[in-house]
Design a protein around this motif. Structure first.
Motif, short mmCIF file in Angstrom:
data_model
loop_
_atom_site.label_atom_id
_atom_site.label_comp_id
_atom_site.label_asym_id
_atom_site.label_seq_id
_atom_site.Cartn_x
_atom_site.Cartn_y
_atom_site.Cartn_z
N PHE B 311 48.13 -53.77 -51.17
CA PHE B 311 47.72 -53.15 -52.44
C PHE B 311 46.77 -52.00 -52.17
O PHE B 311 45.88 -52.12 -51.33
CB PHE B 311 47.02 -54.18 -53.33
N ARG B 312 46.96 -50.91 -52.89
CA ARG B 312 46.04 -49.77 -52.74
C ARG B 312 44.67 -50.17 -53.26
O ARG B 312 44.56 -50.89 -54.24
CB ARG B 312 46.55 -48.57 -53.54
N PRO B 313 43.60 -49.69 -52.57
CA PRO B 313 42.26 -50.09 -53.00
C PRO B 313 41.93 -49.58 -54.41
O PRO B 313 42.30 -48.48 -54.79
CB PRO B 313 41.36 -49.42 -51.97
N LYS B 314 41.27 -50.45 -55.15
CA LYS B 314 40.89 -50.11 -56.51
C LYS B 314 39.50 -50.68 -56.74
O LYS B 314 39.16 -51.71 -56.15
CB LYS B 314 41.88 -50.76 -57.49
N THR B 315 38.73 -50.04 -57.61
CA THR B 315 37.37 -50.55 -57.81
C THR B 315 37.37 -51.92 -58.49
O THR B 315 36.63 -52.81 -58.10
CB THR B 315 36.54 -49.56 -58.64
N HIS B 316 38.18 -52.06 -59.52
CA HIS B 316 38.24 -53.37 -60.18
C HIS B 316 39.59 -54.00 -59.87
O HIS B 316 40.54 -53.90 -60.64
CB HIS B 316 38.05 -53.22 -61.69
N PHE B 317 39.66 -54.62 -58.73
CA PHE B 317 40.94 -55.17 -58.30
C PHE B 317 41.17 -56.53 -58.96
O PHE B 317 40.33 -57.42 -58.88
CB PHE B 317 40.94 -55.33 -56.79
N LYS B 318 42.31 -56.64 -59.63
CA LYS B 318 42.68 -57.94 -60.19
C LYS B 318 44.04 -58.33 -59.63
O LYS B 318 45.02 -57.62 -59.84
CB LYS B 318 42.72 -57.87 -61.72
N ARG B 319 44.03 -59.46 -58.98
CA ARG B 319 45.24 -59.89 -58.28
C ARG B 319 46.43 -60.06 -59.22
O ARG B 319 47.56 -59.79 -58.87
CB ARG B 319 44.93 -61.22 -57.61
N THR B 320 46.14 -60.49 -60.43
CA THR B 320 47.24 -60.79 -61.34
C THR B 320 47.78 -59.55 -62.04
O THR B 320 48.80 -59.61 -62.71
CB THR B 320 46.78 -61.79 -62.41
N GLU B 321 47.06 -58.42 -61.92
CA GLU B 321 47.48 -57.24 -62.69
C GLU B 321 48.02 -56.10 -61.86
O GLU B 321 48.64 -55.19 -62.38
CB GLU B 321 46.30 -56.74 -63.53
N GLN B 322 47.75 -56.13 -60.55
CA GLN B 322 48.19 -54.99 -59.74
C GLN B 322 49.46 -55.33 -58.98
O GLN B 322 49.60 -56.43 -58.44
CB GLN B 322 47.08 -54.62 -58.74
N LEU B 323 50.38 -54.35 -58.97
CA LEU B 323 51.62 -54.54 -58.21
C LEU B 323 51.45 -53.96 -56.82
O LEU B 323 50.66 -53.05 -56.60
CB LEU B 323 52.78 -53.85 -58.92
N ALA B 324 52.23 -54.49 -55.89
CA ALA B 324 52.07 -54.08 -54.49
C ALA B 324 52.47 -52.62 -54.29
O ALA B 324 53.31 -52.09 -55.00
CB ALA B 324 52.92 -54.97 -53.61
N SER B 325 51.81 -51.96 -53.31
CA SER B 325 52.15 -50.58 -53.00
C SER B 325 53.14 -50.51 -51.85
O SER B 325 53.99 -49.63 -51.81
CB SER B 325 50.91 -49.79 -52.59
N TYR B 326 52.99 -51.41 -50.88
CA TYR B 326 53.94 -51.46 -49.77
C TYR B 326 54.21 -52.92 -49.42
O TYR B 326 53.39 -53.79 -49.71
CB TYR B 326 53.36 -50.81 -48.50
N ARG B 327 55.36 -53.14 -48.81
CA ARG B 327 55.61 -54.45 -48.21
C ARG B 327 55.76 -54.25 -46.71
O ARG B 327 56.41 -53.31 -46.26
CB ARG B 327 56.88 -55.07 -48.77
N ILE B 328 55.14 -55.14 -45.95
CA ILE B 328 55.07 -54.94 -44.51
C ILE B 328 55.94 -55.97 -43.79
O ILE B 328 55.88 -57.16 -44.08
CB ILE B 328 53.62 -55.08 -44.02
N ILE B 329 56.74 -55.49 -42.83
CA ILE B 329 57.44 -56.37 -41.89
C ILE B 329 56.77 -56.16 -40.54
O ILE B 329 56.66 -55.02 -40.09
CB ILE B 329 58.93 -56.00 -41.77
N VAL B 330 56.30 -57.23 -39.92
CA VAL B 330 55.64 -57.10 -38.63
C VAL B 330 56.63 -57.47 -37.52
O VAL B 330 57.23 -58.54 -37.55
CB VAL B 330 54.40 -58.01 -38.55
N ILE B 331 56.81 -56.57 -36.56
CA ILE B 331 57.63 -56.89 -35.39
C ILE B 331 56.89 -56.41 -34.14
O ILE B 331 56.03 -55.53 -34.23
CB ILE B 331 59.04 -56.24 -35.44
#
Lengths: 268, 374
Positions: B311-331
């Motif tokens: 999630f992109r940083p935000k001053t008032h971050f609410k887990r239930t209200e913000q949608l993801a900015s990227y999804r990461i696959i680790v290899i």
């Protein structure tokens, strides 16, 4: 869609843009030399260059733009003297005369070298097979080659010609101008309108029955990043039980694409 | 380390505090040194240089550091459920941790990050866990993350992103909840869909396919408005669309044609909207016999999974209200690179479209992120 790289236009455009995406209703003649197909006729060269930007000119791009600007070909004194020597050695059978400028003075060109336009196999096959506007003859005996003969010749040159051609047709049907991509380590380069108007947007690599190699992937990605392009990996699929070298099975090829780009996450 | 902490009964006075701080600042390790054209480990010069720099490092590590013990949060490790219950919270944890029965819990990797950042002290059977012990405990038998995944997690969180382990079910519910909260009327949304379709831009195909009647209705309405505003009669090139409007085809057929459109809409098709393409479309149609490979769910399977949602940083971050900015696959570099079909499966698994980023971790724990466009 926000992450897709957009085509970047060039600042200086030394060619006027014609809307025709490919030569239509014309009969061009090309000669298969064993490596590529070359066009000698001046009018054909012009139509190929203006409509869809097919082929590569034998002269450097700067030279063409200089001629378009001043209307006359410039030549250095050393080159002029060299040409005089060639004339003595090989003689001249030319009927035409051409005026050039040597250090500001107008002189007659002593030894005219004709410029040609070279088409790489996929391009030539496309113009011949799909658009029916190019007749290809053998450069040695001048006999015209049929589509099947050409296909065999090109397959002998390059075993993976069918998959390359499938990728070429797939991309061409989406209105991209396609050039060879060896400059940037790929197979093709994709341009909008042509190299004279836009910078290349994608470097194309083909993936046929294999996985992308990790180290190779990184190097390509770096090159693409530094040249402001995107890597486009085309996965070419073909049914296992058929012969891929046969021209009748060409439409059985399927393609899937994915573009990659290095992402720096420290800046958001 | 935590084991060597000396607790002062008295408070340090001002001069002592300054002395401790200054000593720390005097030592700094720099990468300076003489450059050698030929490197011989046996030569005296190099031996001396190595010795002196290792001495410097040891001295720096041996120095006493001062901090107040009540400036860190305190947690207790619960072995059975493999989590850390936080007893006293100091400062804001923003996206870290979760609440359960009015208690705050941290997952092991989150706790490890906080220990590394000197924000948390964890007790296990009334003994403080050192950093080394934390690594062993949390990445031991029942660890949720591998070492490489943890490094990506810690790297991204130190940059400032909110990083959470991907949970597709939770993600889907959240997306639906947010959509419901917005309360966009169906009719309004359909107008946008029709307009976007007209401009050849991406729109919600599924929504249009499900609400076929509404789609036709809005299309007719929009045409009426067009005639009223411009004063011209409606001269549209796509007459097939008109036929489609009034013909009564079975709905299953219509649905199929819609889904085909989804497949053909692609990032590589951007030049199809150019005037050049539109005016010569007939010629282009002649040779478009090589198709994109259709996606077949039954034929393909993927061993890859999304590891994190970022999630992109935000001053008032609410887990239930913000949608993801990227999804990461680790290899890692030893792993095989995902194929096109595996990436496409992953893309279709998502509840909503988010750019996919592949993070490759090398042996020396360096990261390389690459964005994947499908």
């Amino acid at each position: 869609m926000a992450n897709v790289r957009k085509p970047m236009s060039k600042k200086r455009k030394y060619q006027s843009f014609e809307e025709k995406p490919f030569p239509i209703d014309c009969n061009l003649i090309g000669y298969f030399t064993g490596l590529d197909v070359e066009i000698f006729d001046e009018n054909s060269i012009k139509t190929l260059a203006n409509c869809g930007c097919f082929g590569e000119d034998s002269r450097p791009r700067q030279m063409i733009s200089a001629i378009e600007k001043s209307g006359i070909e410039k030549m250095t004194k050393a080159m002029y003297e060299q040409k005089l020597k060639w004339r003595e050695k090989f003689g001249s059978s030319q009927a035409e005369t051409k005026i050039i400028s040597v250090d500001g003075k107008e002189k007659e060109d002593p030894f005219i070298i004709e410029n040609t336009r070279a088409l790489f196999p996929e391009e030539a096959m496309f113009l011949h097979k799909e658009l029916n506007c190019l007749e290809i003859r053998n450069a040695i005996d001048g006999k015209s080659l049929s589509t099947l003969e050409l296909w065999k010749e090109f397959c002998e040159l390059n075993e993976s010609f069918p998959s390359h051609y499938a990728a070429y047709v797939y991309l061409k049907s989406k209105n991209w101008v396609i050039k060879l991509g060896s400059k940037f380590g790929g197979i093709f380069l994709l341009y909008k309108q042509g190299p004279a108007f836009y910078h290349a947007t994608y470097i194309v690599k083909l993936v046929v029955n294999e996985r992308i190699d990790m180290l190779e992937f990184k190097t390509h990605e770096r090159v693409a990043e530094n040249t402001k392009k995107q890597m486009l990996y085309l996965e070419i699929n073909f049914p296992d039980d058929l012969d891929p070298l046969s021209i009748e099975n060409l439409h059985k090829f399927t393609v899937r694409e994915a573009a990659f780009q290095r992402k720096i996450l420290t800046t958001y | 380390m935590e084991d060597n902490t000396i607790r002062y009964d008295k408070l340090l006075n001002g001069s002592e505090l300054i002395e401790f701080e200054n000593r720390l600042q005097d030592y700094s390790i720099t990468a300076k040194g003489q450059k050698y054209e030929e490197y011989n480990e046996d030569s005296e010069d190099i031996q001396k240089q190595i010795e002196s720099s290792t001495d410097d490092l040891c001295q720096l590590l041996e120095l006493k550091r001062i901090s107040m013990s009540n400036k860190r949060s305190v947690g207790i490790y619960e072995e059975d459920s493999n989590r850390i219950r936080v007893n006293s919270i100091l400062g804001k944890f923003s996206w870290l941790g979760y609440m359960e029965n009015k208690n705050m819990y941290l997952k092991p990797h989150e706790a490890l990050l906080l220990i590394e950042m000197n924000r948390l002290v964890v007790f296990y059977n009334e003994v403080i866990i050192s950093l080394e012990q934390a690594y062993v405990l949390f990445f031991g038998k029942n660890s949720t993350l591998t070492m490489e995944e943890y490094y990506v997690f810690s790297n991204l969180s130190r940059i400032g992103y909110g990083v959470m382990i991907h949970d597709s079910e939770y993600d889907r519910k959240k997306f639906l909840a947010i959509n419901n909260r917005k309360k966009v009327k169906k009719e309004d949304e359909m107008i946008w869909c029709v307009l976007l379709q007209k401009l050849n831009l991406p729109y919600k195909h599924e929504f249009v396919a499900n609400e076929r009647e509404l789609y036709l209705k809005t299309k007719v309405n929009l045409r009426k408005h067009f005639v009223a505003i411009s004063g011209h009669s409606y001269n549209d090139d796509d007459e097939d669309d008109d036929k489609e409007l009034y013909q009564d085809e079975p709905p299953s057929k219509k649905l199929k044609s819609e889904t085909n459109e989804v497949d053909s809409n692609n990032f590589i098709d951007i030049l199809k909207t150019e005037l050049q393409y539109i005016s010569y479309e007939k010629f282009f149609q002649k040779f478009c016999y090589i198709k994109r490979k259709q996606f077949d769910k039954s034929l393909e399977s993927s061993s890859f999974k999304f590891n994190f949602d970022v999630f992109r940083p935000k001053t008032h971050f609410k887990r239930t209200e913000q949608l993801a900015s990227y999804r990461i696959i680790v290899i890692t570099y030893k792993d095989e690179f995902p194929t096109h079909s595996q990436l496409e499966i992953l893309k279709r698994q998502q509840a909503y479209d988010v750019p996919i980023v592949i993070a490759t971790v090398s042996e020396n724990m360096k990261f390389h992120y690459s964005l994947c466009v499908l």
